[in-house]
Design a protein around this motif. Structure first.
Motif, PDB file in Angstrom:
ATOM      1  N   ALA A 188       0.687  -0.939  -0.051  1.00  0.00           N
ATOM      2  CA  ALA A 188      -0.127  -0.200   0.397  1.00  0.00           C
ATOM      3  C   ALA A 188       1.069   1.790  -0.533  1.00  0.00           C
ATOM      4  N   LEU A 189       1.824   0.883   0.449  1.00  0.00           N
ATOM      5  CA  LEU A 189       3.658   2.346   1.129  1.00  0.00           C
ATOM      6  C   LEU A 189       3.886   2.635  -0.153  1.00  0.00           C
ATOM      7  N   HIS A 190       4.045   1.678  -1.460  1.00  0.00           N
ATOM      8  CA  HIS A 190       5.304   0.871  -2.560  1.00  0.00           C
ATOM      9  C   HIS A 190       6.340   1.096  -1.241  1.00  0.00           C
ATOM     10  N   TRP A 191       6.717   0.262   0.204  1.00  0.00           N
ATOM     11  CA  TRP A 191       7.629   0.375   0.117  1.00  0.00           C
ATOM     12  C   TRP A 191       8.572  -0.974  -0.558  1.00  0.00           C
ATOM     13  N   ASP A 192      10.144  -1.283  -0.849  1.00  0.00           N
ATOM     14  CA  ASP A 192      10.970  -2.097  -1.368  1.00  0.00           C
ATOM     15  C   ASP A 192      11.016  -3.570  -0.879  1.00  0.00           C
ATOM     16  N   ALA A 193      11.233  -3.127   0.663  1.00  0.00           N
ATOM     17  CA  ALA A 193      10.579  -4.713   2.036  1.00  0.00           C
ATOM     18  C   ALA A 193      10.005  -4.762   2.652  1.00  0.00           C
ATOM     19  N   VAL A 194       9.242  -5.801   2.880  1.00  0.00           N
ATOM     20  CA  VAL A 194       8.588  -6.183   4.113  1.00  0.00           C
ATOM     21  C   VAL A 194       9.296  -5.433   5.135  1.00  0.00           C
ATOM     22  N   ALA A 252      10.215  -6.641   9.342  1.00  0.00           N
ATOM     23  CA  ALA A 252       9.712  -7.895   9.813  1.00  0.00           C
ATOM     24  C   ALA A 252       8.686  -7.555  11.114  1.00  0.00           C
ATOM     25  N   SER A 253       8.830  -5.998  11.447  1.00  0.00           N
ATOM     26  CA  SER A 253       8.325  -6.448  12.938  1.00  0.00           C
ATOM     27  C   SER A 253       7.297  -5.413  12.350  1.00  0.00           C
ATOM     28  N   VAL A 254       6.485  -4.902  13.613  1.00  0.00           N
ATOM     29  CA  VAL A 254       6.032  -3.861  14.059  1.00  0.00           C
ATOM     30  C   VAL A 254       6.967  -2.747  14.112  1.00  0.00           C
ATOM     31  N   ARG A 255       8.358  -3.153  14.750  1.00  0.00           N
ATOM     32  CA  ARG A 255       9.227  -1.544  15.306  1.00  0.00           C
ATOM     33  C   ARG A 255       9.923  -1.940  14.240  1.00  0.00           C
ATOM     34  N   ASP A 256      10.345  -2.181  13.379  1.00  0.00           N
ATOM     35  CA  ASP A 256      10.707  -2.600  11.924  1.00  0.00           C
ATOM     36  C   ASP A 256       9.270  -1.254  11.409  1.00  0.00           C
ATOM     37  N   ALA A 257       8.408  -1.891  11.067  1.00  0.00           N
ATOM     38  CA  ALA A 257       7.504  -0.250  10.416  1.00  0.00           C
ATOM     39  C   ALA A 257       7.800   0.852  11.223  1.00  0.00           C
ATOM     40  N   ARG A 258       7.220   1.404  12.192  1.00  0.00           N
ATOM     41  CA  ARG A 258       7.121   1.748  13.035  1.00  0.00           C
ATOM     42  C   ARG A 258       8.376   2.968  12.671  1.00  0.00           C
ATOM     43  N   ARG A 259       9.347   2.297  12.412  1.00  0.00           N
ATOM     44  CA  ARG A 259      10.425   3.487  12.416  1.00  0.00           C
ATOM     45  C   ARG A 259      11.119   4.027  10.766  1.00  0.00           C
ATOM     46  N   ARG A 260      10.363   3.111   9.784  1.00  0.00           N
ATOM     47  CA  ARG A 260      10.618   3.636   8.862  1.00  0.00           C
ATOM     48  C   ARG A 260       9.147   5.006   8.175  1.00  0.00           C
ATOM     49  N   VAL A 261       8.059   4.147   9.089  1.00  0.00           N
ATOM     50  CA  VAL A 261       6.456   5.235   9.237  1.00  0.00           C
ATOM     51  C   VAL A 261       7.756   6.801   9.288  1.00  0.00           C
ATOM     52  N   GLN A 262       8.546   6.422  10.625  1.00  0.00           N
ATOM     53  CA  GLN A 262       9.138   8.127  11.790  1.00  0.00           C
ATOM     54  C   GLN A 262       9.782   8.838  10.410  1.00  0.00           C
ATOM     55  N   ARG A 263      10.664   7.578   9.745  1.00  0.00           N
ATOM     56  CA  ARG A 263      11.777   8.275   8.799  1.00  0.00           C
ATOM     57  C   ARG A 263      11.288   9.207   7.168  1.00  0.00           C
ATOM     58  N   GLU A 264       9.780   8.890   7.533  1.00  0.00           N
ATOM     59  CA  GLU A 264       9.604   9.118   6.082  1.00  0.00           C
ATOM     60  C   GLU A 264       7.949   9.618   5.816  1.00  0.00           C
ATOM     61  N   HIS A 265       8.080  10.020   8.049  1.00  0.00           N
ATOM     62  CA  HIS A 265       6.946  11.099   8.431  1.00  0.00           C
ATOM     63  C   HIS A 265       5.676  11.388   8.285  1.00  0.00           C
ATOM     64  N   LEU A 266       5.115   9.668   7.272  1.00  0.00           N
ATOM     65  CA  LEU A 266       4.133   9.192   6.839  1.00  0.00           C
ATOM     66  C   LEU A 266       2.969   9.881   7.828  1.00  0.00           C
ATOM     67  N   ARG A 267       1.516  10.353   7.310  1.00  0.00           N
ATOM     68  CA  ARG A 267       0.570  10.840   8.501  1.00  0.00           C
ATOM     69  C   ARG A 267      -0.538  10.326   7.351  1.00  0.00           C
ATOM     70  N   VAL A 268      -1.088   9.496   8.408  1.00  0.00           N
ATOM     71  CA  VAL A 268      -2.533   9.561   8.285  1.00  0.00           C
ATOM     72  C   VAL A 268      -3.812   9.663   9.259  1.00  0.00           C
ATOM     73  N   THR A 269      -4.849   9.689   8.523  1.00  0.00           N
ATOM     74  CA  THR A 269      -6.201  10.494   9.571  1.00  0.00           C
ATOM     75  C   THR A 269      -7.148   8.350   9.709  1.00  0.00           C
ATOM     76  N   ALA A 270      -7.327   8.735  10.920  1.00  0.00           N
ATOM     77  CA  ALA A 270      -8.444   7.389  10.885  1.00  0.00           C
ATOM     78  C   ALA A 270      -9.948   7.934  11.054  1.00  0.00           C
ATOM     79  N   PRO A 271     -10.760   6.705  10.070  1.00  0.00           N
ATOM     80  CA  PRO A 271     -11.921   6.628   9.268  1.00  0.00           C
ATOM     81  C   PRO A 271     -12.403   7.582  11.030  1.00  0.00           C
ATOM     82  N   ALA A 272     -13.296   7.867  11.198  1.00  0.00           N
ATOM     83  CA  ALA A 272     -14.836   8.175  11.683  1.00  0.00           C
ATOM     84  C   ALA A 272     -15.089   6.776  11.856  1.00  0.00           C
TER      85      ALA A 272
END
Length: 528
Positions: free
Chosen positions: A246-252, A254-274
């Motif tokens: 969904a985010l067009h990353w080049d690798a999956v 391995a863990s939630v920790r790794d995903a959170r770190r990548r989200v923070q590095r890329e400064h990704l922001r999302v809006t939660a549905p109501a």
């Protein structure tokens, strides 16, 4: 430790092999995870490691499988018992004694261990698997998850060098599953145990895997590689793989920790549905002060609950919380006190055919409701029992998206096919309330998506749908979530509120983007 060399396995009467020219190596001390769609041969691959395939199942094996230097062609499963431990999908099928303690000791007795050594290992294994409190309990009285933990403990007590597990956490709640996998991981890293396991819920084990063994559909082969790369292209898509796409990353990650770190590095922001408010429609099911007891054990404690049409309700909680007991009581199949009203009638006071028209329950093991030799015979019997026109059950099965061979033996079907068949048989009675107990066991991600769409459609048509599940990713598609503990409801509300506020029951996407209350990867598509 484990080597497959040009292995081809063909079952008797099969037109083509289940495995074709498979070659790979699993190094000692590795945790290898076997993945693939249902029916691609994962259980066959696992069974070949200890010789169950083909010595027990039959079939022709070409090539060579070697474990710790021993060829399975010349060593039957009993000859490999000191090297390979096996835990199958159904723990009950492997039990040979009556109580937990006896079952853990049994395998060591067969290996001729001294009583003093056996006693010590029993105590260590009870503690390792967190089941010391169950030691004298009858196996038949345990929940499905507790039985699974005992089955793993019985194998570990023999201290094999290789442990093979076929969906070891399918019956466990998220916390218990993590405990089991943590214990296995400790054995891999601290003892050097080699573990090969098949697991549909990859989100539970992916971060610990050294190697992925992928069985693609229709090729009958095996592709071996690191999880981070292989999951980008394979047809098995756990939540983090969906998120990476969904985010067009080049690798999956391995863990939630790794995903959170990548989200923070890329400064990704999302809006939660109501948060969507719960239905205010009149209740079709009303329960007041419901109590279910087994001797001195209270499984459901004076529970009061209303269930409304148009909603899918997820029922969650640890193993032994009372979820299955509640479902069986709603169906009228368990003695209970308090009041139960379904469309103004009490299922407990009705005959089985009458109760079935009010409430239908699909149990944890769908095969419990299948007893005839063919699919066609099961469908015809459902028509007769419900007084429906001939062909009604078959039409319902087709509407569920399943086209099963009429002459197939139901026991030879995959888990997903059996579930579809049993659901069609139950819907033939036109019940207003549909209860499903752990329906996602043995289902791959694509099949779970199909089941999710099916139950959503049933709710949209006006049914009350309740799904007891340990699968937090599946529960994320429901509208309402109830969490039980020790027979009580401890949380009840919109699924988005309940799941995103709980570390134990939060889906992986929620954990990655916390504190933003998103549930599934589709909700973050296009995040910037």
């Amino acid at each position: 430790m484990i080597t497959f060399e040009d292995v081809t396995l063909t079952y008797p009467g099969a037109s083509e092999p289940t495995l074709r020219e498979v070659s790979f190596t699993v190094e000692e001390g590795d945790l290898a995870v076997v993945v693939g769609r249902t029916g691609t041969g994962k259980s066959t691959l696992l069974g070949a490691i200890n010789g169950l395939v083909p010595h027990f199942t039959g079939g022709t094996l070409a090539g060579d499988v070697r474990v710790a230097g021993r060829s399975t062609a010349h060593n039957r499963p009993r000859d490999l018992a000191d090297v390979v431990g096996w835990v199958g999908q159904d723990p009950r099928a492997g039990f040979v004694t009556d109580t937990v303690e006896e079952e853990i000791a049994y395998g060591m007795e067969q290996l001729g261990l001294r009583p003093a050594a056996m006693r010590k290992r029993v105590e260590e294994t009870l503690d390792l698997m967190g089941i010391a409190a169950l030691r004298r309990r009858p196996l038949a009285d345990l929940s499905g998850g507790q039985q699974q933990r005992v089955a793993i403990a019985a194998v570990l007590a023999a201290q094999p060098r290789v442990l093979v597990l076929d969906e070891p956490t399918s019956a466990l709640d998220p916390t218990a599953a993590q405990d089991v996998l943590s214990a296995l991981t400790s054995l891999v890293h601290e003892v050097g145990l080699t573990v090969v396991l098949a697991e549909h819920r990859l989100e539970r084990v992916l971060h610990q895997a050294d190697t992925l063994l992928w069985l693609p559909q229709d090729t009958h082969g095996v592709v071996v590689g690191p999880p981070s790369r292989l999951l980008l292209t394979c047809d098995v898509r756990p939540p983090l793989a969906q998120l990476a796409r969904a985010l067009h990353w080049d690798a999956v990650p391995a863990s939630v920790r790794d995903a959170r770190r990548r989200v923070q590095r890329e400064h990704l922001r999302v809006t939660a549905p109501a948060v969507v408010p719960l239905s205010t429609a009149p209740a079709r099911v009303s329960v007041r002060d419901l109590t279910i007891s087994y001797g001195s054990l209270t499984a459901v404690n004076r529970l009061s609950l209303d269930l409304r049409p148009g909603e899918v309700t997820a029922l969650m909680g640890r193993n032994g919380a009372g979820k299955s007991s509640l479902l069986w009581a709603l169906q009228g199949g368990l003695p209970s006190t308090g009041s139960v009203s379904v469309d103004g009638r009490d299922p407990r006071t009705l005959s089985a055919p009458q109760a079935r028209r009010l409430v239908s329950l699909v149990p944890q093991t769908a095969t419990d409701l299948l007893y005839l030799p063919t699919v066609a015979a099961e469908l015809a019997q459902a028509d007769r029992e419900t007084g429906s026109q001939p062909g009604t059950a078959a039409e319902i099965l087709s509407s569920l998206g399943s086209r099963l061979p009429p002459q197939a033996d139901p026991r030879d079907l995959s888990e997903g096919q059996r579930l579809s068949l049993v659901l069609a048989l139950q819907l033939c009675a036109e019940p207003g309330v549909i209860l499903l107990d752990e329906p996602t066991r043995g289902l791959d991600y694509a099949m779970k998506d199909h089941l999710s769409r099916t139950v959503s459609r049933l709710a949209h048509e006006g049914h009350v749908v309740v799904v007891s599940t340990h699968d937090v990713e599946f529960a994320a598609a429901s509208q309402r979530t109830l969490v039980m503990a020790d027979g009580d409801v401890i949380a009840d509300g919109p699924t988005r509120e309940v799941l995103t506020s709980s570390p134990a029951f939060a889906p992986q996407t929620t954990k990655v983007f916390s504190p933003t209350a998103v549930l599934v990867p589709d909700e973050v598509r296009g995040a910037r």
